[in-house]
Design a protein around this motif. Structure first.
Motif, PDB file in Angstrom:
ATOM      1  N   ASP A 160       8.650   1.144   1.217  1.00 37.67           N
ATOM      2  CA  ASP A 160       7.635   2.067   0.706  1.00 37.67           C
ATOM      3  C   ASP A 160       6.229   1.728   1.195  1.00 37.67           C
ATOM      4  OD1 ASP A 160       9.502   3.552  -0.629  1.00 37.67           O
ATOM      5  OD2 ASP A 160       9.067   2.753  -2.621  1.00 37.67           O
ATOM      6  N   VAL A 161       5.896   0.431   1.241  1.00 37.98           N
ATOM      7  CA  VAL A 161       4.503   0.055   1.526  1.00 37.98           C
ATOM      8  C   VAL A 161       4.235  -0.291   2.990  1.00 37.98           C
ATOM      9  CG1 VAL A 161       4.202  -0.758  -0.842  1.00 37.98           C
ATOM     10  CG2 VAL A 161       4.768  -2.420   0.950  1.00 37.98           C
TER      11      VAL A 161
ATOM     12  N   TRP B  35       6.804   2.845  -4.459  1.00 41.12           N
ATOM     13  CA  TRP B  35       5.814   1.779  -4.499  1.00 41.12           C
ATOM     14  C   TRP B  35       4.618   2.150  -3.622  1.00 41.12           C
ATOM     15  CZ3 TRP B  35       6.217  -2.454  -7.641  1.00 41.12           C
ATOM     16  CH2 TRP B  35       7.476  -2.681  -8.214  1.00 41.12           C
ATOM     17  N   VAL B  36       3.427   1.878  -4.148  1.00 40.12           N
ATOM     18  CA  VAL B  36       2.211   2.153  -3.390  1.00 40.12           C
ATOM     19  C   VAL B  36       1.313   0.917  -3.403  1.00 40.12           C
ATOM     20  CG1 VAL B  36       2.270   4.632  -3.837  1.00 40.12           C
ATOM     21  CG2 VAL B  36       1.024   3.131  -5.383  1.00 40.12           C
ATOM     22  N   ILE B  37       0.419   0.835  -2.442  1.00 39.85           N
ATOM     23  CA  ILE B  37      -0.488  -0.311  -2.344  1.00 39.85           C
ATOM     24  C   ILE B  37      -1.695  -0.097  -3.250  1.00 39.85           C
ATOM     25  CG2 ILE B  37      -2.063  -1.549  -0.814  1.00 39.85           C
ATOM     26  CD1 ILE B  37      -0.065  -1.048   1.458  1.00 39.85           C
ATOM     27  N   LYS B  38      -1.986  -1.103  -4.038  1.00 39.56           N
ATOM     28  CA  LYS B  38      -3.172  -1.085  -4.893  1.00 39.56           C
ATOM     29  C   LYS B  38      -4.364  -1.659  -4.146  1.00 39.56           C
ATOM     30  CE  LYS B  38      -4.987  -3.066  -9.192  1.00 39.56           C
ATOM     31  NZ  LYS B  38      -4.699  -3.969 -10.339  1.00 39.56           N
TER      32      LYS B  38
ATOM     33  N   ASN C 151       1.793   1.961   5.189  1.00 43.56           N
ATOM     34  CA  ASN C 151       0.356   1.785   4.969  1.00 43.56           C
ATOM     35  C   ASN C 151      -0.132   0.407   5.401  1.00 43.56           C
ATOM     36  OD1 ASN C 151      -0.469   4.324   3.995  1.00 43.56           O
ATOM     37  ND2 ASN C 151       0.387   3.881   1.998  1.00 43.56           N
TER      38      ASN C 151
ATOM     39  N   CYS D  13      12.685   3.185   5.548  1.00 44.97           N
ATOM     40  CA  CYS D  13      11.258   3.197   5.880  1.00 44.97           C
ATOM     41  C   CYS D  13      10.983   4.319   6.876  1.00 44.97           C
ATOM     42  CB  CYS D  13      10.850   1.853   6.480  1.00 44.97           C
ATOM     43  SG  CYS D  13       9.088   1.706   6.830  1.00 44.97           S
TER      44      CYS D  13
ATOM     45  N   CYS E 232       0.731  -4.369  -5.067  1.00 41.76           N
ATOM     46  CA  CYS E 232       1.356  -3.041  -5.135  1.00 41.76           C
ATOM     47  C   CYS E 232       1.728  -2.702  -6.580  1.00 41.76           C
ATOM     48  CB  CYS E 232       2.634  -3.007  -4.291  1.00 41.76           C
ATOM     49  SG  CYS E 232       2.520  -3.842  -2.698  1.00 41.76           S
TER      50      CYS E 232
ATOM     51  N   VAL F  26      10.573  -2.148  -1.970  1.00 42.72           N
ATOM     52  CA  VAL F  26       9.117  -2.292  -1.950  1.00 42.72           C
ATOM     53  C   VAL F  26       8.605  -2.254  -0.512  1.00 42.72           C
ATOM     54  CG1 VAL F  26       7.164  -3.796  -2.482  1.00 42.72           C
ATOM     55  CG2 VAL F  26       9.064  -3.624  -4.097  1.00 42.72           C
TER      56      VAL F  26
ATOM     57  N   VAL G 114      -1.418  -8.516  -0.376  1.00 41.13           N
ATOM     58  CA  VAL G 114      -1.140  -7.108  -0.683  1.00 41.13           C
ATOM     59  C   VAL G 114      -0.590  -6.971  -2.104  1.00 41.13           C
ATOM     60  CG1 VAL G 114       0.084  -5.027   0.033  1.00 41.13           C
ATOM     61  CG2 VAL G 114      -0.581  -6.737   1.751  1.00 41.13           C
TER      62      VAL G 114
ATOM     63  N   TYR H  31       4.307   0.383  -8.853  1.00 40.49           N
ATOM     64  CA  TYR H  31       5.236   1.511  -8.743  1.00 40.49           C
ATOM     65  C   TYR H  31       4.603   2.750  -9.362  1.00 40.49           C
ATOM     66  CZ  TYR H  31       9.377   4.366  -8.712  1.00 40.49           C
ATOM     67  OH  TYR H  31      10.271   5.390  -8.462  1.00 40.49           O
TER      68      TYR H  31
END
Length: 221
Positions: free
Chosen positions: A38-39, A213-216, A42, A149, A204, A35, A202, A206
């Protein structure tokens, strides 16, 4: 024909089972690192975008020592220096942000301990989910945890933030992270970010489309 179809279906079944087993075999720490890897790009981008601009120097209006003409000259020089410095800082931040997606082109510091966290932090919010663990204690992280990363992550001992390498390297920014809450289906995650003055929440998820994984949402407190 039927035998060939049966063998194909059986093969696909075992491949699917193998993929699920691989996912189950991951330790929680490995999921957590996945996680973060991936995040973090950002999160770091948000860090630089939200950095405040330095306030301009106070404008002196009178002095008992120097003349008004000299005072105006000093104010003009100070204003130009402030503008030049801020332009340089903004240029550096913009260039840094552009390099973030490029593999290992920039370096960023993370405190080498992930702080404890509880699911109470997300209870009653629209991003609430049932996490695998109600609470997670502090744990150490290492450079090797962030090899996947895109940013070159350097773990920094908490005692070194204001001394040693960090103090002597103005270009090395450092933030602190909490543990990562993850739900059982591995679809949602939550962590907190701490810099010198701010705490950020934060959320997140998937993305099956992006396979990562991306940030919501990032909420600053």
């Amino acid at each position: 024909m039927r035998k060939g179809t049966f063998i194909l279906i059986l093969s696909l079944f075992f491949i699917n089972c193998k993929e699920k087993t691989k996912s189950i075999d991951k330790t929680y720490e490995q999921l957590e690192a996945e996680v973060l890897c991936d995040v973090l790009p950002n999160i770091i981008k948000d860090y630089y975008k939200k950095q405040p601009v330095f306030l301009p120097p106070p404008y002196e209006t009178h002095s008992k020592i120097i003349s008004k003409k000299e005072l105006d000259s000093i104010n003009t020089v100070n204003a130009k220096e402030w503008l030049r410095t801020n332009n340089e800082i903004q240029k550096y931040r913009s260039n840094f942000i552009k390099l973030i997606p490029q593999h290992k082109k920039v370096t960023f510091g993370i405190v080498d301990s992930l702080w404890e966290i509880s699911s109470d932090e997300i209870k009653g919010t629209e991003n609430y989910f049932f996490s695998l663990y109600d609470s997670l204690g502090t744990r150490a992280v290492y450079n090797r945890d962030f090899l996947n990363c895109s940013v070159n992550i350097k773990t920094i001992p908490v005692d070194s933030i204001f001394e040693g390498e960090v103090r002597n390297n103005n270009g090395l920014a450092v933030i602190s992270l909490s543990r990562v809450l993850i739900d059982k289906p591995q679809e949602n995650a939550y962590l907190e970010v701490f810099d010198y003055f701010n705490r950020k929440k934060v959320s997140c998820f998937y993305s099956n489309k992006k396979k990562k994984w991306v940030i919501k949402e990032i909420i600053k407190e």
